[in-house]
Design a protein around this motif. Structure first.
Motif, PDB file in Angstrom:
ATOM      1  N   PRO A 165      73.683   1.222 -32.637  1.00  0.00           N
ATOM      2  CA  PRO A 165      74.040   0.196 -31.654  1.00  0.00           C
ATOM      3  C   PRO A 165      72.843  -0.660 -31.256  1.00  0.00           C
ATOM      4  CG  PRO A 165      73.896   2.343 -30.601  1.00  0.00           C
ATOM      5  CD  PRO A 165      73.705   2.580 -32.073  1.00  0.00           C
ATOM      6  N   SER A 166      73.119  -1.737 -30.573  1.00  0.00           N
ATOM      7  CA  SER A 166      72.074  -2.622 -30.075  1.00  0.00           C
ATOM      8  C   SER A 166      71.113  -1.839 -29.175  1.00  0.00           C
ATOM      9  CB  SER A 166      72.752  -3.758 -29.299  1.00  0.00           C
ATOM     10  OG  SER A 166      71.784  -4.557 -28.706  1.00  0.00           O
ATOM     11  N   GLY A 167      69.817  -2.057 -29.374  1.00  0.00           N
ATOM     12  CA  GLY A 167      68.815  -1.375 -28.565  1.00  0.00           C
ATOM     13  C   GLY A 167      68.392  -0.020 -29.097  1.00  0.00           C
ATOM     14  N   ALA A 168      68.975   0.412 -30.210  1.00  0.00           N
ATOM     15  CA  ALA A 168      68.692   1.748 -30.764  1.00  0.00           C
ATOM     16  C   ALA A 168      67.277   1.869 -31.328  1.00  0.00           C
ATOM     17  CB  ALA A 168      69.715   2.084 -31.846  1.00  0.00           C
ATOM     18  N   GLY A 169      66.715   0.725 -31.753  1.00  0.00           N
ATOM     19  CA  GLY A 169      65.372   0.746 -32.328  1.00  0.00           C
ATOM     20  C   GLY A 169      65.315   0.266 -33.773  1.00  0.00           C
TER      21      GLY A 169
HETATM   22  P1  ADP Z   1      67.877  -2.783 -32.150  1.00  0.00           P
HETATM   23  O1  ADP Z   1      67.263  -3.555 -33.254  1.00  0.00           O
HETATM   24  O2  ADP Z   1      68.500  -1.497 -32.610  1.00  0.00           O
HETATM   25  O3  ADP Z   1      68.807  -3.589 -31.320  1.00  0.00           O
HETATM   26  P2  ADP Z   1      65.214  -2.888 -31.014  1.00  0.00           P
HETATM   27  O4  ADP Z   1      64.326  -2.237 -32.007  1.00  0.00           O
HETATM   28  O5  ADP Z   1      65.255  -4.351 -30.973  1.00  0.00           O
HETATM   29  O6  ADP Z   1      66.694  -2.305 -31.184  1.00  0.00           O
HETATM   30  O7  ADP Z   1      64.841  -2.375 -29.555  1.00  0.00           O
HETATM   31  C1  ADP Z   1      64.633  -1.010 -29.212  1.00  0.00           C
HETATM   32  C2  ADP Z   1      64.210  -0.954 -27.739  1.00  0.00           C
HETATM   33  O8  ADP Z   1      62.909  -1.516 -27.606  1.00  0.00           O
HETATM   34  C3  ADP Z   1      65.113  -1.702 -26.806  1.00  0.00           C
HETATM   35  O9  ADP Z   1      65.176  -0.998 -25.589  1.00  0.00           O
HETATM   36  C4  ADP Z   1      64.402  -3.027 -26.650  1.00  0.00           C
HETATM   37  O10 ADP Z   1      64.730  -3.624 -25.425  1.00  0.00           O
HETATM   38  C5  ADP Z   1      62.948  -2.615 -26.721  1.00  0.00           C
HETATM   39  N1  ADP Z   1      62.085  -3.678 -27.251  1.00  0.00           N
HETATM   40  C6  ADP Z   1      62.114  -4.167 -28.512  1.00  0.00           C
HETATM   41  N2  ADP Z   1      61.168  -5.102 -28.687  1.00  0.00           N
HETATM   42  C7  ADP Z   1      60.519  -5.212 -27.511  1.00  0.00           C
HETATM   43  C8  ADP Z   1      59.413  -6.007 -27.045  1.00  0.00           C
HETATM   44  N3  ADP Z   1      58.789  -6.875 -27.841  1.00  0.00           N
HETATM   45  N4  ADP Z   1      59.015  -5.830 -25.762  1.00  0.00           N
HETATM   46  C9  ADP Z   1      59.623  -4.932 -24.960  1.00  0.00           C
HETATM   47  N5  ADP Z   1      60.650  -4.158 -25.330  1.00  0.00           N
HETATM   48  C10 ADP Z   1      61.094  -4.296 -26.589  1.00  0.00           C
END
Ligand code: ADP
Ligand code: ADP
Length: 229
Positions: A41-45
């Motif tokens: 899901p969104s936010g998973a990493g």
């Molecule tokens: P996904 O691609 O699965 O949606 P992300 O890898 O983008 O997940 O994000 C994983 C977590 O890290 C989330 O909680 C997101 O908000 C946080 N996050 C990602 N990039 C950044 C950033 N540059 N600064 C702060 N938080 C970040």
């Protein structure tokens, strides 16, 4: 050892007083020539994993090895060379240069790397023979993504990384694009990692890595069909 070895990777983001653990000890491997799908899901990493694999971001703990080389120990300068020479990127929103034609977009990418493939040949390979001289705005979403894939492939990269490549497309076009990426992987032997939030697409992966809350929640290997129609 595996072509991609992601081992105990931890990534934290600081935002003022708040610290977010985006990856909390992520380990997985991808073999050479595999078509791997990272789902969650969104936010998973997922994007964080792809950014670290592609040398666009660094990890705080753990080790990332690609093709026998420890990417997580690279200097900034080595990372720049790695991104330019070894990695092909495909994005959700294509990221094409709007005032260049399809062919010029692909040529632009191949100009900066040491072992480029011929731009026109790669565009033919993704089914865009008749559209090479069109500008992005004259192409459908699926066609624009084909140009973006051709641009990534023209670098002849070791590893192709795709961040939600079907995310801006309708279901049918998205499937076609994923199939194109799978075919490319099969024919060229290139290792491909695709991230998606769409579970319906995971059946196409040789290896599926499911991520949730910064951890690997499940891992699965699909048998490759003996022959594809
Ligand atoms: P996904 O691609 O699965 O949606 P992300 O890898 O983008 O997940 O994000 C994983 C977590 O890290 C989330 O909680 C997101 O908000 C946080 N996050 C990602 N990039 C950044 C950033 N540059 N600064 C702060 N938080 C970040
Ligand atoms: P989709 O069904 O993928 O959304 P479109 O309806 O946008 O596709 O486009 C259908 C076809 O028309 C595509 O082959 C596309 O290249 C072509 N097309 C769309 N817009 C233009 C344009 N402004 N000029 C020339 N061809 C176009």
């Amino acid at each position: 050892s595996a072509f991609v070895d992601f081992k105990d990777v931890v990534k934290r983001y600081r935002m003022g007083e708040v610290e977010i653990t985006a990856l909390d000890g992520v380990s997985f491997q991808v073999e050479q020539g595999e078509f791997a799908i990272v789902v969650g899901p969104s936010g998973a990493g997922k994007s964080t994993i792809l950014n670290i694999l592609g040398g666009m971001d660094s990890c705080d703990e753990g080790r990332v090895v690609v093709d026998g080389v420890e990417v997580s120990a690279f200097t900034q300068r080595q990372l720049t060379t790695y991104r330019r020479n070894d990695i092909g990127f495909v994005f959700q929103f294509y990221n094409l240069v709007q005032n260049l034609t399809a062919l010029e977009n692909v040529e632009l990418a191949s100009e900066i790397c040491p072992h480029p493939l011929e731009a026109a040949a790669v565009l033919r390979g993704v089914g865009l023979t008749k559209r090479m001289n069109n500008f992005p705005a004259q192409l459908s979403g699926g066609e624009q993504q084909r140009v973006a894939i051709a641009r990534a492939l023209a670098k002849n990269p070791k590893l192709l990384l795709c961040d939600e490549p079907t995310g801006a497309l309708d279901d049918r076009t998205g499937k076609t694009i994923l199939k194109l990426l799978q075919d490319t992987c099969r024919k060229s032997g290139m290792t491909v990692v695709v991230i998606t939030h769409n579970h319906a697409l995971t059946a196409m992966g040789d290896r599926v890595i499911e991520v949730r809350d910064g951890r690997v929640a499940a891992m699965k290997r699909n048998a490759r069909p003996a022959s594809v129609e």
